[in-house]
Design an enzyme around this catalytic site. Structure first.
Site, PDB file in Angstrom:
ATOM      1  N   GLY A 108     -14.755 -22.289  24.881  1.00  0.00           N
ATOM      2  CA  GLY A 108     -14.074 -21.746  23.719  1.00  0.00           C
ATOM      3  C   GLY A 108     -12.669 -22.278  23.601  1.00  0.00           C
ATOM      4  N   PRO A 109     -12.088 -22.087  22.437  1.00  0.00           N
ATOM      5  CG  PRO A 109     -11.634 -21.548  20.226  1.00  0.00           C
ATOM      6  CD  PRO A 109     -12.628 -21.375  21.291  1.00  0.00           C
ATOM      7  CB  THR A 148     -10.753 -17.383  23.135  1.00  0.00           C
ATOM      8  OG1 THR A 148     -11.122 -18.431  24.030  1.00  0.00           O
ATOM      9  CG2 THR A 148     -10.515 -17.953  21.765  1.00  0.00           C
ATOM     10  N   GLY A 149      -9.317 -15.874  25.951  1.00  0.00           N
ATOM     11  CA  GLY A 149      -9.554 -14.864  26.981  1.00  0.00           C
ATOM     12  C   GLY A 149     -10.488 -15.295  28.091  1.00  0.00           C
ATOM     13  CB  THR A 159      -7.723 -17.258  32.235  1.00  0.00           C
ATOM     14  OG1 THR A 159      -7.707 -18.575  31.722  1.00  0.00           O
ATOM     15  CG2 THR A 159      -7.170 -17.256  33.631  1.00  0.00           C
ATOM     16  CG  HIS A 172       7.267 -27.829  -4.345  1.00  0.00           C
ATOM     17  ND1 HIS A 172       6.962 -29.163  -4.426  1.00  0.00           N
ATOM     18  CD2 HIS A 172       6.463 -27.322  -3.390  1.00  0.00           C
ATOM     19  CE1 HIS A 172       6.016 -29.447  -3.556  1.00  0.00           C
ATOM     20  NE2 HIS A 172       5.691 -28.350  -2.900  1.00  0.00           N
ATOM     21  CD  GLU A 173       7.230 -23.648  -1.663  1.00  0.00           C
ATOM     22  OE1 GLU A 173       6.077 -23.189  -1.558  1.00  0.00           O
ATOM     23  OE2 GLU A 173       7.578 -24.714  -1.115  1.00  0.00           O
ATOM     24  CG  HIS A 189       2.414 -24.828  -3.624  1.00  0.00           C
ATOM     25  ND1 HIS A 189       1.568 -25.887  -3.763  1.00  0.00           N
ATOM     26  CD2 HIS A 189       3.470 -25.283  -2.883  1.00  0.00           C
ATOM     27  CE1 HIS A 189       2.083 -26.949  -3.142  1.00  0.00           C
ATOM     28  NE2 HIS A 189       3.241 -26.602  -2.602  1.00  0.00           N
ATOM     29  CG  ASP A 207       2.437 -29.892  -0.815  1.00  0.00           C
ATOM     30  OD1 ASP A 207       2.266 -29.204   0.202  1.00  0.00           O
ATOM     31  OD2 ASP A 207       3.222 -29.598  -1.728  1.00  0.00           O
TER      32      ASP A 207
HETATM   33  P1  ADP Z   1      -7.947 -18.923  27.923  1.00  0.00           P
HETATM   34  O1  ADP Z   1      -8.208 -18.903  29.380  1.00  0.00           O
HETATM   35  O2  ADP Z   1      -9.173 -18.725  27.098  1.00  0.00           O
HETATM   36  O3  ADP Z   1      -7.150 -20.107  27.450  1.00  0.00           O
HETATM   37  P2  ADP Z   1      -6.434 -16.596  28.536  1.00  0.00           P
HETATM   38  O4  ADP Z   1      -7.512 -15.766  29.122  1.00  0.00           O
HETATM   39  O5  ADP Z   1      -5.523 -17.253  29.484  1.00  0.00           O
HETATM   40  O6  ADP Z   1      -7.039 -17.672  27.554  1.00  0.00           O
HETATM   41  O7  ADP Z   1      -5.614 -15.710  27.514  1.00  0.00           O
HETATM   42  C1  ADP Z   1      -4.220 -15.699  27.495  1.00  0.00           C
HETATM   43  C2  ADP Z   1      -3.702 -14.333  27.154  1.00  0.00           C
HETATM   44  O8  ADP Z   1      -4.081 -13.960  25.853  1.00  0.00           O
HETATM   45  C3  ADP Z   1      -4.267 -13.251  28.035  1.00  0.00           C
HETATM   46  O9  ADP Z   1      -3.496 -13.074  29.164  1.00  0.00           O
HETATM   47  C4  ADP Z   1      -4.236 -12.033  27.137  1.00  0.00           C
HETATM   48  O10 ADP Z   1      -2.979 -11.432  27.158  1.00  0.00           O
HETATM   49  C5  ADP Z   1      -4.441 -12.599  25.775  1.00  0.00           C
HETATM   50  N1  ADP Z   1      -5.848 -12.527  25.358  1.00  0.00           N
HETATM   51  C6  ADP Z   1      -6.653 -13.573  25.102  1.00  0.00           C
HETATM   52  N2  ADP Z   1      -7.872 -13.174  24.730  1.00  0.00           N
HETATM   53  C7  ADP Z   1      -7.863 -11.830  24.761  1.00  0.00           C
HETATM   54  C8  ADP Z   1      -8.851 -10.826  24.494  1.00  0.00           C
HETATM   55  N3  ADP Z   1     -10.094 -11.151  24.103  1.00  0.00           N
HETATM   56  N4  ADP Z   1      -8.501  -9.535  24.622  1.00  0.00           N
HETATM   57  C9  ADP Z   1      -7.252  -9.214  25.000  1.00  0.00           C
HETATM   58  N5  ADP Z   1      -6.297 -10.099  25.282  1.00  0.00           N
HETATM   59  C10 ADP Z   1      -6.570 -11.401  25.159  1.00  0.00           C
HETATM   60 ZN    ZN Z   2       4.303 -27.901  -1.379  1.00  0.00          ZN
END
Ligand code: ADP
Ligand code: ZN
Length: 642
Positions: A224-225, A228-229, A231, A445-446, A449, A523
Site C-alpha cells: 500500500g501507499p 497507510t498504517g 508499520t 485568474h482565480e 477557475h 495550469d
Molecule cells: P506505513 O508504514 O504504511 O508507511 P505507518 O504505519 O508508518 O505507515 O504510519 C505512520 C503514522 O500514520 C502512524 O504512526 C499513525 O500515526 C498514522 N496512521 C497511518 N495509518 C493509520 C491508521 N490506519 N489508523 C491510525 N493511524 C494511522
Molecule cells: Zn490557475
C-alpha cells in the site's frame, strides 16, 4: 563520554602522525643530507642545490668526465655532486642525485674515474628519533584506526556499527515489545486488521490451528501507499501477540560490499528462530526484493545475493515454527516473483488509502488525546481530505494542535483545523500581495477557475477562493474534491480541463492577448497531461478505445515488468497530437464562452475578493446565482463534445 575523549585524542594522534609522516618524507630529501655538511647546508638553504639530475644522466656525466666531486649521504642513497659541462655553460654547479638502491658499484666507479668523493654517515644521536618516527608513528596510526573501527558508534556509513560487525543484522529487537500500539489505534483498514488479528490468535494459541491442519502463512506482504498504517499494523500484532519483534528496513540490507547484506539476512533469521515464536518486520522490502536483473543499469550482485539469501531463509523453516515475516512495500509490481511464491510471502494484504468513513475513524483515533473545540466536525474534515493517508491525517491534527498552541488557545478550533488542512494541501501561506495590477490579475485568474468550475455540471464545487499566496501559488481556488478520484467520466475530465483553462481564458478576455502572463504555466501543464491521457489511455477520442501509452509513460524505468513502452506508428503519434489539440482548443473555447457570458458577476466578485482576500464557496455561489442559474451538480451531464 570518556570514550569520546579517547577517540578524539586518537583522531588527534592520527592527524599528528599523518603530519609527521609528511615531515619524515622531507627529512630524507633535505634535512638528512645537510646534517653533517655545513657547506651543503648553506647551499641548500640558499636553494642552490635546487637542480637535480637522474642517476642515468649522472653516469653519463661520469663517463664524460664532467663530474668533479661527489658527496654521499644517507648510506649512499643521495648524493650532491659538483659538475661542470658544456650543457651547464662550463661553470661548476652543485646538483643533487638520487641513487637507486643496489647501485653498489658506484664507489668502484668513482674510484675508477678518480673522482674526489666523500661519504657522510648519519649522526648517531638521531638514531632513536629515526626509529621513533619510522616505527612508532605508523604503529600509533594503525592502532588508532583499529581502535576507531572497533569502538565507533557512528563511524561514517557504518549504520552505527563497527565495521567488524558488518555482517551482523541491524534489526531492532524487542523481546517484550511495548510498541504502545494496539489494534484499537488503527482505523480505516479493517480487512488488513482482521487478517492480523487472526495471526495474533495463531501466535497465542497455535494448537487451535494446527489441530485442524491449518498452516499459518510464513510471510505476509503488506502492500500500500506510504503512510497507510503498514508499520502500525506490524507494531500492533507484536504488541498484541506479546511475542518478540524484530524490525528492520530493507535498505539496511543493501550495502556496498558484496556479501554483507546476505550475511545480515542470515544473522537476522538465526536470531529470529532462536526467539520463535516471533515477528520479523521488514519495511521497504522492495529495496532488497526488486526483481533480479531488472532496473536501470542491470542487476546488482550484492542485492541479488541478499535476495537469494532471503529466499533461502524463508524456505528454511519448513513448517512455520512461529517466525512470521511481515514485509511492507508500496511497489509490489517491482518485486521479484520468487518472493511471492507459496511458502514465502504467500499472503498479500492490500492496505489502501482510507475512504471517507475510514478517515473519520482515523481522525477519531488521533483526536483522542487532543482537546477539540465544539465547532470542529471530523466528518467535514474527512470530506475535505480525500486521498489523505492515515499519516497525513495524523499530521493534520498535529499541525492543528501546534497552531492552537501558537495562538494560545486551550482547545483546537475549526480555525486551526482548516488552517492545518490548507497548509498540508497547499503549502505554507505567504504574505498577502501588495495591491498592484498583478494582484488584480491574480484575482481575475482565480475567479476564472471558480466561475467555470461552478457553472459546469460535472465539476466539483468551489470551497473557497483566496488571494493569500501559498506554496508558490499567488492565489488559489479550492474545490471540494469528490470522494472517488479513481473513476472519472469523460465529462468530468473535460470539466476539469475547462476549469483549469478558466484562469488563462479570463486573463485573455479581461486584459487582452498581449497582457496574458506566465502565471498559467502549471495550469497548462495539467491540461495537456489530462488531454493526452484522455487520448492515449482512456480511449476518449476519435482514435478509439486503444491504450497507446501506459501510466508510467515517460518515466525512467526502474525495474519490474517489461521494459519497452507501448509502441505505435508515427502516423498514430500525429493523430494523438491532433486529438490532444482538438480537446484543448474545444475546452479553451468553452472557458472563454463562460467568462464572456458572466462578465458582470465576475467583475463584481473580483472587487469583493480584492477587498476581503478570501471568499467562501457558498458566498461565491450566492453571488453568482443572482446573475445566472447554477447547474444542478447531481444530475448527469451529457457532453456535446466530439
Ligand atoms: P506505513 O508504514 O504504511 O508507511 P505507518 O504505519 O508508518 O505507515 O504510519 C505512520 C503514522 O500514520 C502512524 O504512526 C499513525 O500515526 C498514522 N496512521 C497511518 N495509518 C493509520 C491508521 N490506519 N489508523 C491510525 N493511524 C494511522
Ligand atoms: Zn490557475
Amino acid at each position: 563520554m570518556p570514550r569520546n575523549i579517547f577517540r578524539n585524542i586518537f583522531i588527534g594522534l592520527i592527524l599528528i602522525s599523518i603530519i609527521s609522516i609528511g615531515i619524515k618524507k622531507s627529512d630524507f630529501n633535505e634535512i638528512g643530507i645537510i646534517q653533517n655538511n655545513s657547506k651543503s647546508e648553506t647551499e641548500l638553504n640558499q636553494n642552490v642545490v635546487s637542480s637535480r639530475m637522474t642517476y642515468g644522466r649522472f653516469l653519463e656525466y661520469l663517463e664524460m668526465g664532467w663530474i668533479k666531486q661527489v658527496d654521499l649521504y644517507d648510506n649512499g642513497r643521495n648524493a650532491i655532486v659538483e659538475a661542470s659541462s658544456p650543457e651547464l655553460g662550463n661553470r661548476p654547479q652543485t646538483i643533487r642525485v638520487e641513487i637507486p638502491v643496489g647501485a653498489s658499484q658506484l664507489i668502484l666507479k668513482l674510484k675508477e674515474y678518480n673522482i674526489d668523493f666523500d661519504a657522510h654517515p648519519a649522526e648517531s644521536k638521531n638514531v632513536l628519533i629515526t626509529i621513533a618516527s619510522n616505527v612508532l608513528i605508523p604503529i600509533i596510526f594503525v592502532g588508532g584506526l583499529l581502535y576507531l573501527f572497533q569502538n565507533s558508534e557512528n563511524f561514517p556509513g557504518g549504520n552505527g556499527q563497527s565495521p567488524m560487525n558488518l555482517g551482523k543484522s541491524t534489526a531492532r529487537f524487542e523481546r517484550r515489545p511495548d510498541t504502545g500500539v494496539v489494534f484499537d489505534d488503527i482505523a480505516g483498514i479493517d480487512e488488513a486488521k482482521a487478517e492480523f488479528e487472526e495471526i495474533v490468535s495463531f501466535l497465542k494459541q497455535p494448537d487451535k490451528y494446527t489441530i485442524v491442519g491449518a498452516k499459518i502463512p510464513k510471510g505476509i506482504l503488506l502492500v500500500g501507499p506510504p503512510g497507510t498504517g503498514k508499520t502500525l499494523l506490524a507494531k500492533a500484532i507484536a504488541n498484541e501477540a506479546d511475542v518478540p519483534f524484530f524490525s528492520v528496513a530493507g535498505s539496511e540490507f543493501v550495502e556496498m560490499f558484496i556479501g554483507i547484506g546476505a550475511a545480515r539476512v542470515r544473522d537476522l533469521f538465526k536470531k529470529a528462530s532462536e526467539n520463535a515464536p516471533c515477528i520479523v518486520f521488514i519495511d521497504e522490502i522492495d529495496a532488497v526484493g526488486r526483481e533480479r536483473g531488472a532496473g536501470v543499469g542491470g542487476g546488482n550482485d550484492e542485492r541479488e545475493q541478499t535476495l537469494n539469501q532471503l529466499l533461502t531463509e524463508m524456505d528454511g523453516f519448513k513448517e512455520n515454527k512461529g517466525v512470521i515475516v511481515v514485509g511492507a512495500t508500496n511497489r509490489v509490481d517491482i518485486l521479484d516473483s520468487a518472493l511471492l511464491r507459496p511458502g514465502r510471502f504467500d499472503r498479500q494484504i492490500t492496505v489502501n488509502l482510507p475512504d471517507r468513513l475510514g478517515r473519520v475513524g482515523i481522525l477519531k483515533v488521533h483526536a483522542r488525546n487532543k482537546p477539540l473545540g465544539e465547532d470542529v466536525s471530523l466528518i467535514q474534515l474527512a470530506n475535505r481530505t480525500p486521498g489523505f493517508s492515515g499519516a497525513d491525517l495524523a499530521n493534520l491534527l498535529n499541525e492543528a494542535a501546534i497552531l492552537a498552541t501558537r495562538y494560545k488557545k486551550t482547545s483546537i478550533t475549526k480555525n486551526e483545523v482548516n488552517e492545518a488542512a490548507d497548509r498540508i494541501i497547499g503549502g505554507i501561506a505567504g504574505a498577502p500581495m501588495e495591491d498592484t495590477k498583478n494582484k488584480r490579475l491574480v484575482a481575475y485568474h482565480e475567479v476564472g477557475h471558480a466561475i467555470t468550475g461552478t457553472l459546469l455540471k460535472s465539476h466539483d464545487e468551489v470551497e473557497k477562493i483566496t488571494l493569500v499566496p501559498r506554496g508558490g501559488a499567488k492565489g488559489l481556488t479550492w474545490f471540494t474534491p469528490e470522494e472517488d478520484q479513481s473513476l472519472l467520466s469523460r465529462s468530468e475530465l473535460l470539466a476539469r480541463i475547462i476549469t483549469t483553462l478558466g484562469g488563462r481564458a479570463i486573463e485573455q478576455v479581461v486584459f487582452g492577448e498581449p497582457e496574458v502572463t506566465t502565471g498559467a504555466s502549471s495550469d497548462l501543464q495539467q491540461v495537456t497531461n489530462l488531454a493526452r491521457q484522455m487520448v492515449t489511455r482512456f480511449g476518449m477520442s476519435s482514435i478509439g478505445p486503444i491504450a497507446l501509452e501506459d501510466e508510467n509513460n515517460g518515466q525512467v524505468f526502474l525495474g519490474g515488468g517489461t521494459a519497452q513502452g507501448l509502441e505505435f506508428a508515427d502516423s498514430i503519434a500525429d493523430r494523438i497530437d491532433e486529438q490532444v489539440c482538438k480537446i484543448v482548443s474545444y475546452c479553451e473555447q468553452k472557458a472563454i464562452e463562460i467568462v464572456l457570458d458572466n462578465r458582470v458577476v465576475i467583475d463584481l466578485v473580483v472587487e469583493k475578493l480584492l477587498d476581503i482576500e478570501t471568499m467562501d464557496g457558498a458566498e461565491f455561489r450566492e453571488l453568482v446565482s443572482t446573475y445566472t442559474i447554477l447547474p444542478d451538480k447531481n444530475t448527469p451531464y451529457v457532453s456535446k463534445f466530439d
